[in-house]
Scaffold this active site. Structure first.
Site, PDB file in Angstrom:
ATOM      1  N   GLU A  19       0.865  -1.177   0.000  1.00 21.17           N
ATOM      2  CA  GLU A  19       0.000   0.000   0.000  1.00 21.17           C
ATOM      3  C   GLU A  19       0.901   1.226   0.000  1.00 21.17           C
ATOM      4  O   GLU A  19       1.817   1.322   0.826  1.00 21.17           O
ATOM      5  CB  GLU A  19      -0.914   0.019   1.229  1.00 21.17           C
ATOM      6  CG  GLU A  19      -1.946  -1.094   1.255  1.00 21.17           C
ATOM      7  CD  GLU A  19      -2.831  -1.027   2.496  1.00 21.17           C
ATOM      8  OE1 GLU A  19      -4.056  -1.228   2.350  1.00 21.17           O
ATOM      9  OE2 GLU A  19      -2.308  -0.785   3.613  1.00 21.17           O
ATOM     10  N   ASN A  20       0.656   2.129  -0.961  1.00 22.28           N
ATOM     11  CA  ASN A  20       1.500   3.331  -1.073  1.00 22.28           C
ATOM     12  C   ASN A  20       2.980   2.972  -1.170  1.00 22.28           C
ATOM     13  O   ASN A  20       3.852   3.603  -0.548  1.00 22.28           O
ATOM     14  CB  ASN A  20       1.265   4.264   0.116  1.00 22.28           C
ATOM     15  CG  ASN A  20      -0.178   4.712   0.235  1.00 22.28           C
ATOM     16  OD1 ASN A  20      -0.796   5.077  -0.766  1.00 22.28           O
ATOM     17  ND2 ASN A  20      -0.731   4.667   1.444  1.00 22.28           N
ATOM     18  N   MET A  75      15.363 -13.885  -1.979  1.00 22.26           N
ATOM     19  CA  MET A  75      15.875 -12.550  -2.292  1.00 22.26           C
ATOM     20  C   MET A  75      17.280 -12.350  -1.722  1.00 22.26           C
ATOM     21  O   MET A  75      17.497 -11.602  -0.755  1.00 22.26           O
ATOM     22  CB  MET A  75      14.891 -11.497  -1.794  1.00 22.26           C
ATOM     23  CG  MET A  75      13.550 -11.554  -2.532  1.00 22.26           C
ATOM     24  SD  MET A  75      12.313 -10.396  -1.912  1.00 22.26           S
ATOM     25  CE  MET A  75      11.718 -11.271  -0.458  1.00 22.26           C
ATOM     26  N   THR A  76      18.242 -13.027  -2.335  1.00 24.43           N
ATOM     27  CA  THR A  76      19.632 -13.009  -1.863  1.00 24.43           C
ATOM     28  C   THR A  76      20.379 -11.797  -2.415  1.00 24.43           C
ATOM     29  O   THR A  76      21.322 -11.914  -3.194  1.00 24.43           O
ATOM     30  CB  THR A  76      20.335 -14.319  -2.256  1.00 24.43           C
ATOM     31  OG1 THR A  76      19.939 -14.692  -3.593  1.00 24.43           O
ATOM     32  CG2 THR A  76      19.978 -15.441  -1.308  1.00 24.43           C
ATOM     33  N   TYR A  77      19.944 -10.631  -1.975  1.00 23.37           N
ATOM     34  CA  TYR A  77      20.602  -9.380  -2.336  1.00 23.37           C
ATOM     35  C   TYR A  77      20.173  -8.310  -1.337  1.00 23.37           C
ATOM     36  O   TYR A  77      19.364  -8.584  -0.455  1.00 23.37           O
ATOM     37  CB  TYR A  77      20.260  -8.950  -3.771  1.00 23.37           C
ATOM     38  CG  TYR A  77      18.810  -9.063  -4.151  1.00 23.37           C
ATOM     39  CD1 TYR A  77      17.890  -8.076  -3.806  1.00 23.37           C
ATOM     40  CD2 TYR A  77      18.337 -10.176  -4.855  1.00 23.37           C
ATOM     41  CE1 TYR A  77      16.555  -8.183  -4.155  1.00 23.37           C
ATOM     42  CE2 TYR A  77      17.001 -10.292  -5.203  1.00 23.37           C
ATOM     43  CZ  TYR A  77      16.118  -9.296  -4.855  1.00 23.37           C
ATOM     44  OH  TYR A  77      14.784  -9.409  -5.190  1.00 23.37           O
ATOM     45  N   GLU A  78      20.759  -7.133  -1.464  1.00 22.02           N
ATOM     46  CA  GLU A  78      20.479  -5.989  -0.592  1.00 22.02           C
ATOM     47  C   GLU A  78      21.142  -6.098   0.779  1.00 22.02           C
ATOM     48  O   GLU A  78      20.652  -5.539   1.758  1.00 22.02           O
ATOM     49  CB  GLU A  78      18.974  -5.723  -0.447  1.00 22.02           C
ATOM     50  CG  GLU A  78      18.322  -5.195  -1.721  1.00 22.02           C
ATOM     51  CD  GLU A  78      18.687  -3.748  -2.041  1.00 22.02           C
ATOM     52  OE1 GLU A  78      18.168  -2.827  -1.397  1.00 22.02           O
ATOM     53  OE2 GLU A  78      19.506  -3.553  -2.972  1.00 22.02           O
ATOM     54  N   GLU A 106       5.397  -9.601   2.011  1.00 22.18           N
ATOM     55  CA  GLU A 106       6.505  -9.303   2.909  1.00 22.18           C
ATOM     56  C   GLU A 106       6.014  -8.492   4.105  1.00 22.18           C
ATOM     57  O   GLU A 106       4.919  -7.933   4.093  1.00 22.18           O
ATOM     58  CB  GLU A 106       7.602  -8.533   2.169  1.00 22.18           C
ATOM     59  CG  GLU A 106       8.146  -9.258   0.938  1.00 22.18           C
ATOM     60  CD  GLU A 106       9.265  -8.501   0.253  1.00 22.18           C
ATOM     61  OE1 GLU A 106      10.109  -7.907   0.960  1.00 22.18           O
ATOM     62  OE2 GLU A 106       9.312  -8.499  -0.999  1.00 22.18           O
ATOM     63  N   TRP A 111      16.309  -9.030 -10.076  1.00 20.79           N
ATOM     64  CA  TRP A 111      15.683  -7.769  -9.715  1.00 20.79           C
ATOM     65  C   TRP A 111      16.662  -6.683 -10.139  1.00 20.79           C
ATOM     66  O   TRP A 111      17.744  -6.570  -9.581  1.00 20.79           O
ATOM     67  CB  TRP A 111      15.411  -7.697  -8.218  1.00 20.79           C
ATOM     68  CG  TRP A 111      14.787  -6.398  -7.827  1.00 20.79           C
ATOM     69  CD1 TRP A 111      15.409  -5.287  -7.322  1.00 20.79           C
ATOM     70  CD2 TRP A 111      13.390  -6.056  -7.931  1.00 20.79           C
ATOM     71  NE1 TRP A 111      14.498  -4.278  -7.118  1.00 20.79           N
ATOM     72  CE2 TRP A 111      13.252  -4.729  -7.479  1.00 20.79           C
ATOM     73  CE3 TRP A 111      12.266  -6.741  -8.392  1.00 20.79           C
ATOM     74  CZ2 TRP A 111      12.032  -4.065  -7.460  1.00 20.79           C
ATOM     75  CZ3 TRP A 111      11.049  -6.092  -8.361  1.00 20.79           C
ATOM     76  CH2 TRP A 111      10.933  -4.773  -7.900  1.00 20.79           C
TER      77      TRP A 111
END
Length: 428
Positions: free
Chosen positions: A174-175, A280-283, A217, A405
């Protein structure tokens, strides 16, 4: 193909002669942003069959063969040298192309604003021949069970033209922020949930989606089992249509890992319920944090090795960034790093006359520079070496594949090396 790291004094003409290629072929293959100002430490992929290796101190035919996944007898035969001949330092050996493995690839594409930028659509069109799945991001769940649609533009047509499976990505945003309250409603209000699933089915039929992908998430830890039950119900509905179901998972290293992003993601349950997951193996290095590699190989390996204790490798897609960040130093909490593509990073190093370094532990390139205002910067990004390290990890762990991504940040070396390492599955 050969990965060459630029050394002092290197020119494209000299590199082309050394590898039996041409300057034009090398420039076109890599879309080199700085052909007349090569940067020391920059990588260039040479588009040849197989590769070459120059013998170094301590090498033997056996150790070189092990390094490249072949036998010392085959290496000796191809290079026409006796198997027991001592190797001269500097001797050039030809290394045959390694066998490719079957793999699946996904890429998210995220239109922003009120229109789809032509460059973003072109990026999807260029990447699609290398993809199994194309994933427009994202349909947003609404609190009444309806869906807010993303800008699809020509993405469905691009997917069909390239035999990609069109992935319907659905988020609890949301937003532009993940909402635990929205997740609570969708996962616990059965009337809303039924309406939500009906809307998904109607939309997927209309658009032509064949994988339904939930990227939920920041869920409440209390909703862990509610999420699992929702996925079971969704799976049963989608299998009636012949569709796949997949999920995105936060990068965990244990089942007990604490934190709002982790606790509701049950690796073992997702491994049993869905067809595959994107982890999500990044960041690790992110826009709001201190300068470091975005996806350092050690933490990536740790997450994936844990995942393999909870589900089979053929259900795991490794997440991979197609970007890096440019941080202003010293890092100040609340500041934001600028996202850069690998091509932009190379040009930035060239413009500032600085060499690109490589962190062997993180398996990632980086450099520092000072801008015109005297501010210091640190840049971490991806290159051919770092992405090859990830491909080697996928093959070592026998994973399903890789998920990017996101499209729109140019990294031509990635796609060159995809074709070198994998037979990409296209699902018709």
């Amino acid at each position: 193909m050969q990965i060459h790291v630029i050394q002092p004094g290197d020119t494209l003409a000299g590199i082309a002669r050394a590898y039996g290629s041409t300057v034009n072929d090398i420039v076109e293959a890599n879309d080199i942003p700085n052909p007349n100002r090569l940067v020391v430490g920059q990588t260039v992929v040479i588009p040849i069959i197989g590769s070459f290796y120059w013998v170094q101190q301590g090498d033997s035919l056996y150790s070189i063969a092990r390094k490249f996944g072949t036998s010392y007898q085959e290496l000796a035969r191809i290079n026409r040298i006796p198997v027991d001949q001592p190797l001269r330092i500097g001797l050039r050996l030809y290394i045959p192309q390694r066998p490719k493995v079957r793999s699946e690839t996904n890429a998210y594409v995220e239109p922003r604003g009120n229109t789809v930028a032509p460059a973003l659509e072109n990026a999807a069109r260029e990447a699609a021949p290398y993809l199994t799945y194309l994933a427009p991001f994202s349909y947003q769940a609404l609190r009444d069970g309806s869906l807010k649609e993303p800008l699809l533009n020509n993405f469905p047509q691009i997917a069909r033209a390239n035999n990609n499976t069109l992935m319907m990505v659905i988020t609890n945003q949301e937003n532009d922020q993940f909402s635990d309250e929205l997740g609570r409603i969708i996962l616990n209000d059965m009337t809303v949930q039924e309406r939500f699933l009906n809307n998904i089915v109607d939309t997927a039929r209309r658009v032509g989606f064949r994988d339904i992908h939930f990227d939920f998430e920041f869920l409440r830890p209390a909703d862990r089992e509610a999420y699992n039950n929702f996925l079971r119900k969704a799976r049963d509905r989608f299998r009636q249509q012949g569709w796949l179901i997949s999920t995105a998972l936060a990068p965990k290293t244990s089942a007990e890992q604490k934190g709002a992003w982790y606790e509701a993601h049950d690796y073992r349950a997702h491994g049993e319920i869905v067809d595959f997951v994107v982890i999500m193996t990044y960041e690790w290095g992110y826009s709001g944090g201190p300068a470091m590699a975005v996806s350092p190989i050690g933490p990536v390996r740790e997450v994936l090795e844990y995942a393999l204790t909870e589900m089979p490798g053929n259900k795991i897609m490794m997440g991979q960034n197609l970007y890096g960040y440019d941080w202003t130093l010293p890092f100040v909490q609340g500041s934001t790093a600028r996202a850069v593509s690998p091509q932009q990073a190379i040009q930035l190093a060239a413009d500032n006359g600085v060499a690109i370094q490589y962190d062997q532990k993180a398996q990632a390139p980086f450099f520092n520079y000072t801008d015109r205002e005297g501010k210091r910067h640190e840049v971490w990004f991806e290159d051919a070496r770092s992405i090859q390290a990830k491909f080697d990890l996928i093959k070592e762990l026998n994973l399903r594949g890789i998920s990017y991504w996101k499209l729109g940040l140019s990294f031509p070396q990635n796609w060159l090396l995809i074709t070198e390492n994998f037979n990409v599955v296209n699902q018709t």
